[in-house]
Scaffold this active site. Structure first.
Site, PDB file in Angstrom:
ATOM      1  N   ARG A  25       0.849  -1.195   0.000  1.00 26.68           N
ATOM      2  CA  ARG A  25       0.000   0.000   0.000  1.00 26.68           C
ATOM      3  C   ARG A  25       0.892   1.255   0.000  1.00 26.68           C
ATOM      4  O   ARG A  25       0.523   2.287  -0.548  1.00 26.68           O
ATOM      5  CB  ARG A  25      -0.960  -0.002   1.197  1.00 26.68           C
ATOM      6  CG  ARG A  25      -1.794   1.251   1.314  1.00 26.68           C
ATOM      7  CD  ARG A  25      -3.111   1.069   2.055  1.00 26.68           C
ATOM      8  NE  ARG A  25      -3.046   0.225   3.215  1.00 26.68           N
ATOM      9  CZ  ARG A  25      -2.475   0.547   4.391  1.00 26.68           C
ATOM     10  NH1 ARG A  25      -1.915   1.727   4.554  1.00 26.68           N
ATOM     11  NH2 ARG A  25      -2.469  -0.302   5.385  1.00 26.68           N
ATOM     12  N   TYR A  77     -16.255  16.943 -15.565  1.00 29.77           N
ATOM     13  CA  TYR A  77     -16.722  15.571 -15.453  1.00 29.77           C
ATOM     14  C   TYR A  77     -17.752  15.452 -14.318  1.00 29.77           C
ATOM     15  O   TYR A  77     -17.508  15.932 -13.199  1.00 29.77           O
ATOM     16  CB  TYR A  77     -15.511  14.654 -15.209  1.00 29.77           C
ATOM     17  CG  TYR A  77     -15.901  13.258 -14.843  1.00 29.77           C
ATOM     18  CD1 TYR A  77     -16.717  12.494 -15.689  1.00 29.77           C
ATOM     19  CD2 TYR A  77     -15.480  12.675 -13.653  1.00 29.77           C
ATOM     20  CE1 TYR A  77     -17.086  11.207 -15.344  1.00 29.77           C
ATOM     21  CE2 TYR A  77     -15.841  11.392 -13.308  1.00 29.77           C
ATOM     22  CZ  TYR A  77     -16.656  10.663 -14.150  1.00 29.77           C
ATOM     23  OH  TYR A  77     -17.030   9.401 -13.807  1.00 29.77           O
ATOM     24  N   ASP A 149      -7.287  19.118 -14.067  1.00 26.29           N
ATOM     25  CA  ASP A 149      -7.606  17.803 -14.617  1.00 26.29           C
ATOM     26  C   ASP A 149      -7.227  17.848 -16.104  1.00 26.29           C
ATOM     27  O   ASP A 149      -7.875  18.523 -16.903  1.00 26.29           O
ATOM     28  CB  ASP A 149      -9.102  17.511 -14.421  1.00 26.29           C
ATOM     29  CG  ASP A 149      -9.502  16.129 -14.929  1.00 26.29           C
ATOM     30  OD1 ASP A 149      -8.797  15.585 -15.788  1.00 26.29           O
ATOM     31  OD2 ASP A 149     -10.546  15.626 -14.478  1.00 26.29           O
ATOM     32  N   LYS A 174      -8.069   6.771 -19.256  1.00 26.49           N
ATOM     33  CA  LYS A 174      -8.375   7.301 -20.584  1.00 26.49           C
ATOM     34  C   LYS A 174      -7.153   7.223 -21.496  1.00 26.49           C
ATOM     35  O   LYS A 174      -6.734   6.138 -21.844  1.00 26.49           O
ATOM     36  CB  LYS A 174      -8.920   8.731 -20.425  1.00 26.49           C
ATOM     37  CG  LYS A 174     -10.027   8.844 -19.357  1.00 26.49           C
ATOM     38  CD  LYS A 174     -11.251   8.098 -19.749  1.00 26.49           C
ATOM     39  CE  LYS A 174     -12.270   7.765 -18.672  1.00 26.49           C
ATOM     40  NZ  LYS A 174     -12.414   8.518 -17.479  1.00 26.49           N
TER      41      LYS A 174
HETATM   42  C1  LIG Z   1     -12.186  14.464 -17.233  1.00 26.30           C
HETATM   43  C2  LIG Z   1     -12.316  13.316 -16.273  1.00 26.30           C
HETATM   44  N1  LIG Z   1     -11.799  13.420 -15.047  1.00 26.30           N
HETATM   45  C3  LIG Z   1     -11.889  12.421 -14.142  1.00 26.30           C
HETATM   46  C4  LIG Z   1     -12.553  11.239 -14.441  1.00 26.30           C
HETATM   47  C5  LIG Z   1     -12.642  10.145 -13.415  1.00 26.30           C
HETATM   48  O1  LIG Z   1     -11.734   9.129 -13.680  1.00 26.30           O
HETATM   49  P1  LIG Z   1     -11.957   7.578 -13.349  1.00 26.30           P
HETATM   50  O2  LIG Z   1     -13.173   7.131 -14.088  1.00 26.30           O
HETATM   51  O3  LIG Z   1     -10.692   6.937 -13.793  1.00 26.30           O
HETATM   52  O4  LIG Z   1     -12.167   7.476 -11.871  1.00 26.30           O
HETATM   53  C6  LIG Z   1     -13.109  11.087 -15.712  1.00 26.30           C
HETATM   54  C7  LIG Z   1     -13.823   9.848 -16.053  1.00 26.30           C
HETATM   55  O5  LIG Z   1     -14.582   9.801 -17.000  1.00 26.30           O
HETATM   56  C8  LIG Z   1     -12.988  12.150 -16.649  1.00 26.30           C
HETATM   57  O6  LIG Z   1     -13.520  12.069 -17.890  1.00 26.30           O
END
Ligand SMILES: Cc1ncc(COP(=O)(O)O)c(C=O)c1O
Length: 358
Positions: A25, A77, A149, A174
């Site tokens: 961990r 998101y 992000d 992604k």
């Molecule tokens: C722009 C963006 N940020 C964060 C996330 C969250 O990531 P995760 O699904 O890997 O937890 C997503 C998921 O679709 C996303 O599109």
């Protein structure tokens, strides 16, 4: 190749005398190799890998205390919005959701309690662009952390640390993974003290990825530049084709010269990526759903950034957790369709769109 250390614990020389690894961990050699790679591709000093993108976001918010305030983008998101409003608000954190199209808008939400600015650019799903350098200047002036992000752009197209951000976050699920076969998140930063705090949260709260998933993201990173190049080529072709189609209304893609922040996108991104969204001229949600159901090469699914193209209905899928009134306020209509354009032959993708749209 980096071995997959399928190891939860490590033999120690003597009590309190270990060989660099104690318990997985806290540290794992496969994860360490990935975290070093994450730092390098974002031009940062430190990388930390998490079990998902939302786990990475969660770690950043846990830097804060009750009473602290966060200025966040009003278009991002849906899962980030859900975490902020449904999980963290009840612990005494206050969130302001702000239109960051113009960085100046942020200023009026800043006070002595503001500790974090959270932005996403380009945004999911409306492809709005925030001027990272302008927001970073406001953050620095007020001694506020700026987290970006960078999932949609990927480190190939945009490096927020260069533009003054303190933390870069990725849903590695992604583009970094790139093959729709892993859930993972990442944080990259330069400041040693910040790294120590985030590492403490990572090991204390335990949202760490397994070694096999770290291996997969490491492998994904090796082809990131090739994939991103093709995502950009295909994204451009499809955005232009959609725009010229008589049944299509607005197309949201930062590469268009009349995109509201095209000049900023051009300044801070190497190219415009493979994500875009669009409306049918009819603006009829049922029509949009029919189009989505007819697509064959574009698979109807959540997520994005894989080599295979995906289509999505944000209002009922990725952004269903945002109340409808809030969605409509920012222009996320019930008829919006989002595409994650893959690396297949662009003409095949266009043929698929043509047969689905008619
Ligand atoms: C722009 C963006 N940020 C964060 C996330 C969250 O990531 P995760 O699904 O890997 O937890 C997503 C998921 O679709 C996303 O599109």
């Amino acid at each position: 190749m980096t071995p997959i250390y399928q190891t939860s614990t490590y033999v120690q020389e003597a009590p309190a005398n270990h060989k660099g690894y104690e318990y997985a961990r806290s540290q794992n050699p496969t994860r360490k190799a990935l975290e070093d790679a994450l730092a390098i591709i974002e031009n940062g000093k430190y990388g930390l890998a998490f079990s998902s993108g939302v786990a990475a976001t969660d770690a950043v918010v846990k830097l804060l205390q009750p009473g602290d305030e966060i200025v966040a983008a009003n278009d991002m998101y849906g899962g980030t919005y859900r975490m902020f409003t449904k999980i963290f608000q009840k612990f005494g954190l206050k969130f302001h959701f702000v239109d960051m199209h113009n960085a100046e808008n942020i200023k009026k939400y800043i006070n002595s309690n503001t500790k974090l600015i959270w932005t996403e650019t380009p945004t999911n799903p409306l492809m709005n662009v925030t001027d990272i350098a302008a927001v970073a200047a406001i953050a620095k002036e007020n001694k506020i952390l700026l987290a970006v992000d960078n999932t949609f752009a990927s480190p190939y197209l945009q490096n927020p640390l260069y533009l003054g951000a303190d933390i870069v976050m990725h849903s590695s699920t992604k583009y970094l993974g790139g093959h729709s076969d892993v859930i993972q998140g990442a944080l990259i930063m330069n400041d040693t003290d910040l790294r120590e705090k985030l590492y403490f949260i990572q090991k204390s709260c335990g949202a760490v990825p397994g070694p096999m998933d770290c291996f997969l993201v490491l492998r994904g990173i090796k082809t990131l530049h090739l994939r991103m190049h093709q995502h950009c080529v295909n994204g451009k072709k499809i955005a232009q084709w959609l725009r010229s189609h008589p049944k299509i209304g607005q197309v949201f893609w930062p590469g268009f010269e009349d995109h509201p922040n095209h000049s900023i996108a051009k300044k801070q991104m190497k190219d415009f990526g493979g994500m875009l969204s669009f409306e049918l001229k009819s603006e009829n949600a049922e029509e949009s759903k029919k189009v989505l159901s007819k697509m064959k090469l574009f698979s109807l699914a959540e997520s994005l950034g894989g080599v295979e193209s995906l289509c999505n209905h944000p209002a009922t899928m990725t952004h269903a957790s945002i109340p409808r009134e809030e969605r409509l306020k920012i222009g996320l209509t019930d008829s919006l369709i989002r595409l994650s354009v893959g690396i297949e032959d662009a003409d095949d993708l266009i043929d698929d769109l043509q047969q689905a749209i008619g």
